[in-house]
Design a protein around this motif. Structure first.
Motif, PDB file in Angstrom:
ATOM      1  N   THR A  15       0.842  -1.200   0.000  1.00  0.00           N
ATOM      2  CA  THR A  15       0.000   0.000   0.000  1.00  0.00           C
ATOM      3  C   THR A  15       0.874   1.246   0.000  1.00  0.00           C
ATOM      4  OG1 THR A  15      -1.726  -1.166   1.226  1.00  0.00           O
ATOM      5  CG2 THR A  15      -1.827   1.241   1.213  1.00  0.00           C
ATOM      6  N   ASN A  16       0.600   2.162  -0.926  1.00  0.00           N
ATOM      7  CA  ASN A  16       1.341   3.421  -0.989  1.00  0.00           C
ATOM      8  C   ASN A  16       0.961   4.338   0.176  1.00  0.00           C
ATOM      9  OD1 ASN A  16       2.646   2.672  -3.308  1.00  0.00           O
ATOM     10  ND2 ASN A  16       1.279   3.807  -4.685  1.00  0.00           N
ATOM     11  N   GLU A  17       1.883   5.218   0.524  1.00  0.00           N
ATOM     12  CA  GLU A  17       1.597   6.158   1.604  1.00  0.00           C
ATOM     13  C   GLU A  17       0.611   7.233   1.171  1.00  0.00           C
ATOM     14  OE1 GLU A  17       5.117   7.819   3.231  1.00  0.00           O
ATOM     15  OE2 GLU A  17       6.014   5.882   3.759  1.00  0.00           O
ATOM     16  N   ILE A  18       0.683   7.661  -0.073  1.00  0.00           N
ATOM     17  CA  ILE A  18      -0.198   8.719  -0.574  1.00  0.00           C
ATOM     18  C   ILE A  18      -1.379   8.076  -1.298  1.00  0.00           C
ATOM     19  CG2 ILE A  18      -0.362  10.747  -2.074  1.00  0.00           C
ATOM     20  CD1 ILE A  18       2.635  11.128  -1.697  1.00  0.00           C
ATOM     21  N   PRO A  19      -2.624   8.370  -0.895  1.00  0.00           N
ATOM     22  CA  PRO A  19      -3.784   7.747  -1.556  1.00  0.00           C
ATOM     23  C   PRO A  19      -3.925   8.213  -2.997  1.00  0.00           C
ATOM     24  CG  PRO A  19      -4.393   8.761   0.557  1.00  0.00           C
ATOM     25  CD  PRO A  19      -3.010   9.219   0.236  1.00  0.00           C
ATOM     26  N   ARG A  20      -4.343   7.317  -3.823  1.00  0.00           N
ATOM     27  CA  ARG A  20      -4.588   7.632  -5.230  1.00  0.00           C
ATOM     28  C   ARG A  20      -5.907   8.396  -5.355  1.00  0.00           C
ATOM     29  NH1 ARG A  20      -3.461   5.051 -10.286  1.00  0.00           N
ATOM     30  NH2 ARG A  20      -5.183   5.263 -11.762  1.00  0.00           N
ATOM     31  N   GLN A  21      -5.955   9.336  -6.275  1.00  0.00           N
ATOM     32  CA  GLN A  21      -7.186  10.090  -6.490  1.00  0.00           C
ATOM     33  C   GLN A  21      -8.199   9.223  -7.222  1.00  0.00           C
ATOM     34  OE1 GLN A  21      -6.654  13.796  -8.514  1.00  0.00           O
ATOM     35  NE2 GLN A  21      -8.787  14.435  -8.279  1.00  0.00           N
ATOM     36  N   ILE A  22      -9.421   9.209  -6.721  1.00  0.00           N
ATOM     37  CA  ILE A  22     -10.489   8.417  -7.335  1.00  0.00           C
ATOM     38  C   ILE A  22     -11.116   9.238  -8.449  1.00  0.00           C
ATOM     39  CG2 ILE A  22     -12.699   7.256  -6.942  1.00  0.00           C
ATOM     40  CD1 ILE A  22     -11.853   6.891  -4.028  1.00  0.00           C
ATOM     41  N   PRO A  23     -11.178   8.716  -9.677  1.00  0.00           N
ATOM     42  CA  PRO A  23     -11.786   9.486 -10.772  1.00  0.00           C
ATOM     43  C   PRO A  23     -13.284   9.665 -10.565  1.00  0.00           C
ATOM     44  CG  PRO A  23     -11.278   7.248 -11.484  1.00  0.00           C
ATOM     45  CD  PRO A  23     -10.675   7.411 -10.123  1.00  0.00           C
ATOM     46  N   GLU A  24     -13.838  10.615 -11.279  1.00  0.00           N
ATOM     47  CA  GLU A  24     -15.278  10.880 -11.179  1.00  0.00           C
ATOM     48  C   GLU A  24     -16.058   9.657 -11.663  1.00  0.00           C
ATOM     49  OE1 GLU A  24     -18.541  14.213 -12.678  1.00  0.00           O
ATOM     50  OE2 GLU A  24     -16.400  14.454 -13.122  1.00  0.00           O
ATOM     51  N   GLN A  25     -17.047   9.271 -10.866  1.00  0.00           N
ATOM     52  CA  GLN A  25     -17.808   8.058 -11.154  1.00  0.00           C
ATOM     53  C   GLN A  25     -19.095   8.377 -11.901  1.00  0.00           C
ATOM     54  OE1 GLN A  25     -16.563   4.777  -9.792  1.00  0.00           O
ATOM     55  NE2 GLN A  25     -14.841   6.208  -9.856  1.00  0.00           N
ATOM     56  N   ALA A  26     -19.507   7.433 -12.733  1.00  0.00           N
ATOM     57  CA  ALA A  26     -20.793   7.581 -13.416  1.00  0.00           C
ATOM     58  C   ALA A  26     -21.941   7.494 -12.411  1.00  0.00           C
ATOM     59  CB  ALA A  26     -20.939   6.501 -14.494  1.00  0.00           C
ATOM     60  N   TRP A  27     -23.111   7.964 -12.818  1.00  0.00           N
ATOM     61  CA  TRP A  27     -24.240   8.022 -11.879  1.00  0.00           C
ATOM     62  C   TRP A  27     -24.651   6.630 -11.399  1.00  0.00           C
ATOM     63  CZ3 TRP A  27     -28.719   5.412 -12.963  1.00  0.00           C
ATOM     64  CH2 TRP A  27     -28.899   4.992 -14.284  1.00  0.00           C
ATOM     65  N   TYR A  28     -24.515   5.632 -12.275  1.00  0.00           N
ATOM     66  CA  TYR A  28     -24.923   4.283 -11.879  1.00  0.00           C
ATOM     67  C   TYR A  28     -23.878   3.594 -11.006  1.00  0.00           C
ATOM     68  CZ  TYR A  28     -22.044   3.357 -16.012  1.00  0.00           C
ATOM     69  OH  TYR A  28     -21.029   3.339 -16.930  1.00  0.00           O
ATOM     70  N   MET A  29     -22.718   4.218 -10.815  1.00  0.00           N
ATOM     71  CA  MET A  29     -21.720   3.680  -9.889  1.00  0.00           C
ATOM     72  C   MET A  29     -21.666   4.474  -8.586  1.00  0.00           C
ATOM     73  SD  MET A  29     -20.510   0.996 -11.155  1.00  0.00           S
ATOM     74  CE  MET A  29     -19.255   0.751  -9.902  1.00  0.00           C
ATOM     75  N   SER A  30     -22.611   5.366  -8.386  1.00  0.00           N
ATOM     76  CA  SER A  30     -22.651   6.140  -7.151  1.00  0.00           C
ATOM     77  C   SER A  30     -23.011   5.233  -5.977  1.00  0.00           C
ATOM     78  CB  SER A  30     -23.667   7.277  -7.264  1.00  0.00           C
ATOM     79  OG  SER A  30     -24.979   6.758  -7.418  1.00  0.00           O
ATOM     80  N   GLY A  31     -22.657   5.690  -4.771  1.00  0.00           N
ATOM     81  CA  GLY A  31     -22.854   4.847  -3.592  1.00  0.00           C
ATOM     82  C   GLY A  31     -24.306   4.500  -3.346  1.00  0.00           C
ATOM     83  N   ALA A  32     -25.209   5.512  -3.402  1.00  0.00           N
ATOM     84  CA  ALA A  32     -26.616   5.278  -3.070  1.00  0.00           C
ATOM     85  C   ALA A  32     -27.256   4.301  -4.059  1.00  0.00           C
ATOM     86  CB  ALA A  32     -27.373   6.605  -3.059  1.00  0.00           C
ATOM     87  N   PHE A  33     -26.987   4.482  -5.350  1.00  0.00           N
ATOM     88  CA  PHE A  33     -27.601   3.615  -6.360  1.00  0.00           C
ATOM     89  C   PHE A  33     -27.082   2.178  -6.223  1.00  0.00           C
ATOM     90  CE2 PHE A  33     -27.901   1.721 -10.598  1.00  0.00           C
ATOM     91  CZ  PHE A  33     -29.238   1.967 -10.888  1.00  0.00           C
ATOM     92  N   ASN A  34     -25.781   2.029  -6.052  1.00  0.00           N
ATOM     93  CA  ASN A  34     -25.205   0.695  -5.909  1.00  0.00           C
ATOM     94  C   ASN A  34     -25.734  -0.020  -4.669  1.00  0.00           C
ATOM     95  OD1 ASN A  34     -23.393   1.088  -8.154  1.00  0.00           O
ATOM     96  ND2 ASN A  34     -22.071  -0.400  -7.180  1.00  0.00           N
TER      97      ASN A  34
END
Length: 322
Positions: free
Chosen positions: A163-182
């Motif tokens: 595991t790297n020390e610096i977190p990787r940036q998460i790219p913008e997710q499509a609407w159907y991959m959003s937390g609430a919908f999933n």
């Protein structure tokens, strides 16, 4: 370089500890405790050891089994917390032993006072309440600490990737991959697996009818566990392919959202089948169904997390990363 796919790109962040690891681990520990209790109780009832005509004996055996299953709860909670590189194992163990049992016990005791106020014969005697508290504090809690001791001492295999020390940036997710919908979509199939059997269980609980088909209930439980595992793995894979490595809480909530559908079904069942009159009776019904939905969410969420954890270890263990 062309062979690098989405889930391989997050190999250095996929084992990064999530937010609120203590809450996640105590939820997983209680879910494992409930799952073990359910499997043992249904298996004993299927073999005829517990008579459905004797509801008191069935409930007593179930509660006793839950208390004795404190060892797997503590073991799984502390072992998972250790794998997430946590250090506050005492706080995690105390939360596992007290959080959800405390919420349920407090809710039931408050409801019992309302039943006393109605002078109903269905009220739990004060001596029984004290006995349940003593079982919780002097049997279940020490067993949770015992399981946590063994779980924290157990040797863990090394993670497949660093595991790297610096977190990787998460790219913008499509609407159907959003937390609430999933999360909402993840609970549909697990709830659908028990939908038919749920009507007979609700009828047995609220309309005072005997329930005899424990063999079929065991089969439904097996189907539920398989459905939760498959759903969690598929959604976890889609999430990793979209370079979102925050899978721990999502895998728990994806299948755990089946409890929301269960509570929604209880509202439909209340309005279409039951004829409950009065504010106290209505409050009792929805309070008990809320507790049942919460417990169901813990079980399905724990199964989803365990299967996703196994899946992540498998796919990243099979890939050689520089």
């Amino acid at each position: 370089l062309q062979e690098e796919s989405g889930w391989k790109l997050v190999h250095a962040d996929v084992f990064r500890p999530p937010q609120w690891p203590i809450l996640l681990c105590c939820s997983l520990g209680t879910g494992m405790q409930l799952l073990a209790m359910s499997l043992i109780s249904i298996f004993c009832a299927m073999l005829g050891f517990l008579s459905p005509a004797n509801r008191g004996g069935l409930l007593t055996a179930t509660l006793l089994t839950f208390v004795l299953m404190g060892v797997p709860a503590g073991y799984f909670s502390s072992n998972t917390y250790k794998s997430l590189k946590g250090t506050s194992w005492k706080q995690t163990t105390i939360m596992t032993a007290t959080l959800y049992p405390g919420v349920i016990a407090g809710t039931c005791f408050i409801l019992n006072f309302f039943i006393w106020g109605q002078a109903s014969s269905g009220a739990v005697p004060f001596g029984t309440m004290v006995a349940l508290l003593l079982m919780w504090f002097f049997i279940s809690t020490p067993l949770v600490f015992l399981g946590a001791f063994f779980g924290y001492k157990a040797k863990l295999p090394d993670p497949p990737t660093r595991t790297n020390e610096i977190p990787r940036q998460i790219p913008e997710q499509a609407w159907y991959m959003s937390g609430a919908f999933n999360v909402l979509m993840g609970g549909v199939l697990p709830f659908g697996a028990i939908f038919i059997e749920l009507f007979f269980i609700m009828t047995s609980v609220w309309l005072q009818r005997f329930y005899y088909v424990f063999g079929f209930l065991a089969l439904v439980l097996l189907i539920l566990l398989i459905t939760c595992g498959e759903m969690a793995i598929v959604l976890c894979y889609f999430q990793l392919c979209n370079e979102n490595y925050l899978w721990q809480w999502r895998s728990f909530l994806n299948t755990g959202s089946a409890g929301l559908f269960l509570f929604g079904y209880s509202i439909v069942y209340f309005s279409s089948t039951l004829e409950i009159m009065g504010v106290i009776s209505t409050m009792l019904y929805f309070s008990y169904m809320f507790i049942a939905s919460l417990l169901f969410s813990l079980v399905t969420g724990t199964v989803g997390f365990v299967c996703s954890w196994w899946f992540v270890l498998q796919i990243y263990g099979a890939v050689k990363v520089d």
